[in-house]
Structure formats: C-alpha cells, structure tokens
Design an enzyme around this catalytic site. Structure first.
Site, short mmCIF file in Angstrom:
data_model
loop_
_atom_site.label_atom_id
_atom_site.label_comp_id
_atom_site.label_asym_id
_atom_site.label_seq_id
_atom_site.Cartn_x
_atom_site.Cartn_y
_atom_site.Cartn_z
N MET A 41 85.68 22.67 63.46
CA MET A 41 84.83 22.79 64.29
C MET A 41 84.42 21.92 65.32
O MET A 41 83.75 21.81 66.16
CB MET A 41 83.18 23.00 63.62
CG MET A 41 82.94 24.05 62.69
SD MET A 41 81.24 24.38 61.93
CE MET A 41 80.38 24.93 63.36
N SER A 97 88.92 21.06 52.50
CA SER A 97 87.76 20.77 51.60
C SER A 97 87.78 22.27 50.84
O SER A 97 87.18 22.15 49.74
CB SER A 97 86.57 20.54 52.25
OG SER A 97 86.27 21.46 53.24
N ASP A 98 88.08 23.35 51.39
CA ASP A 98 88.01 24.54 50.71
C ASP A 98 88.91 25.59 51.04
O ASP A 98 89.58 25.49 52.40
CB ASP A 98 86.38 25.06 51.08
CG ASP A 98 86.00 25.26 52.63
OD1 ASP A 98 86.26 26.19 53.13
OD2 ASP A 98 85.77 24.27 53.24
N GLY A 119 82.36 13.50 60.92
CA GLY A 119 81.29 14.46 61.36
C GLY A 119 80.16 13.93 60.63
O GLY A 119 78.95 13.91 61.22
N ARG A 162 69.09 9.01 65.71
CA ARG A 162 69.13 10.29 65.12
C ARG A 162 69.85 10.27 63.88
O ARG A 162 70.53 11.22 63.32
CB ARG A 162 69.89 11.21 66.10
CG ARG A 162 69.04 11.48 67.52
CD ARG A 162 69.85 12.52 68.35
NE ARG A 162 68.83 12.45 69.72
CZ ARG A 162 68.44 13.72 69.70
NH1 ARG A 162 68.45 14.79 69.03
NH2 ARG A 162 67.59 13.94 70.91
N ARG A 201 79.67 9.74 55.91
CA ARG A 201 80.99 9.35 55.51
C ARG A 201 81.56 8.09 56.38
O ARG A 201 82.43 7.39 55.96
CB ARG A 201 82.05 10.55 55.87
CG ARG A 201 83.48 10.38 55.63
CD ARG A 201 84.29 11.48 55.96
NE ARG A 201 83.98 12.65 55.00
CZ ARG A 201 83.94 13.72 55.45
NH1 ARG A 201 84.02 14.19 56.74
NH2 ARG A 201 83.72 14.87 54.73
#
Length: 235
Positions: free
Chosen positions: A179, A202-203, A20, A43, A24
């Site tokens: 997502m 990640s969490d 995403g 973009r 990265r």
C-alpha cells in the site's frame, strides 16, 4: 520540527528505514540499532535514531497507505534533508512461486491510487526503485543465502476491496500487493532522493496462508538486515 514530526534539526540521520507499523520501528531500534533514542511520538508514529555497525541510521513509522507515507516522506525530505529512504514492510503474494516469508525487492510499483494521475494530469508515471539500492540489496540477499524475488509490486489504495481483480495484475507478472511503494518512489524521484522497498510476504492471497499480527511486528529480521546493510553500503 515539521507538522507531524517533532524532531529537532540533526536528530534524524540522512539514511532512514520506513516501516508502516510504528511498533516495528521500535522493534528495529531496540533490536538492531546501538544507542537508539526516540525523536518522535507525535500521533504515536514513533521515530528513532541510532547506529548500525558504526553508521548513523534512523527508523520512522509511516502508517498505512499512500496518503500517510506521503506525509512522512515529504517532511523527512523537505524538513530534515533525508537522502536515502528504504521501506521495510509486508505484502500479500499473488504469484504461485512466491511464498509466505519470501523477501521481495520492489523494482517498480503499479498502483490504482490517483496520486500520480493527479500529479501527471491523467498520464501514467512509472515509479521505480533507485538502481544502486536495488542492486546492493540483491547482492546483500545473495550473500545471506536468501531466495530473493525482484520485480513489480502493486500499491493498492484499498485494503478491503470488493472487486480486487488480482488475477489481471498477476497475469502481467506483478509479484505482490502492498500500500505504499508507488508513493515512496514517486516522491523520491521528485526530490532527487534514493528509495527502495524491501518487503516480506506476510500472507498469500491465492492460498490464504498468513502470518500472525505478532509475527509481522516482531519478526521478519531478514528483511530488516538486508535493508540496514544496503543503507550503509550505498553512499
């Protein structure tokens, strides 16, 4: 060229990793690919092509959420003929036995997005990973000694949700929340392509444990290695 990707024909490989975060994508290209060149800056959504163990591989940032990844997947497939798409991203765990930094292979994806409801006229569709990619990724993870989790994830339309109701999804065995995966799997099925999501936790939504933004951008190498190795092993 397509509307959101400025690559010329032939500049994008038929196998691609989809983080995403465009930074990265840059990290993956600079760290894992040989001879990587940037083919897209439109973009700020960076895209690169290089080689991994002699195999041509691309990596393209997609942005966050169903609408954004849908744009890039549609254009990569329809304008550039990409055949294999592997999302490498992060997720939030909602199961007690899933830990921060665990790697999850998304076998399927539930969602609260209306994309599929609109497409299938109010009926439910089950977005599912390509079996060859899923099996190979699991085998690669085992070879590397990773404790992989395989199962259903939840693709959310809202990052900040006042009424998330994660408890219901967790009760039905969903491992984590992200997502994009439901859109990726649905579009891959529509166009007859292969797709998989390889996710790093990640969490943890239940415990509040989390990694830093810098860690999310420049670590999680195990996930990336599994994705790259899977991409070159599956025809």
């Amino acid at each position: 060229m397509s509307i959101h990707i400025e690559a010329k024909q032939g500049e994008i490989a038929d196998k691609i990793l989809l983080p995403g975060d465009p930074l990265r994508a840059q990290y993956i290209a600079e760290t894992f690919l040989e001879g990587a060149t940037c083919y897209n800056r439109v973009r700020g959504m960076l895209g690169f092509t290089g080689t991994y163990k002699g195999h041509r591989i691309s990596v393209q940032g997609t942005g966050m959420g169903v609408p954004s990844i849908s744009i890039y997947v549609n254009e990569l497939i329809q304008s550039y003929g990409v055949q294999t798409l592997i999302r490498v991203g992060t997720c939030g765990a909602i199961q007690k036995d899933v830990n921060v930094r665990d790697v999850i292979l998304a076998m399927s994806a539930s969602t609260d997005s209306n994309m599929n409801r609109l497409t299938f006229r109010g009926r439910d569709y089950a977005p599912t990973a390509h079996f060859d990619l899923l099996r190979t990724a699991y085998e690669v993870g085992v070879e590397k000694g990773l404790k992989l989790k395989v199962g259903n994830v939840f693709t959310a339309d809202m990052f900040y949700n006042d009424q998330p109701d994660w408890e219901t999804w967790a009760r039905y065995g969903v491992l984590a929340v992200e997502m994009e995966t439901a859109a990726l799997y649905t579009l891959a099925a529509k166009f007859g392509r292969k797709a998989l999501s390889v996710l790093t936790v990640s969490d943890h939504i239940l415990t509040g444990e989390e990694t830093t933004a810098q860690e999310r951008q420049t670590t999680f190498n195990e996930m990336i290695e599994v994705a790259l190795e899977t991409a070159i092993r599956v025809g």
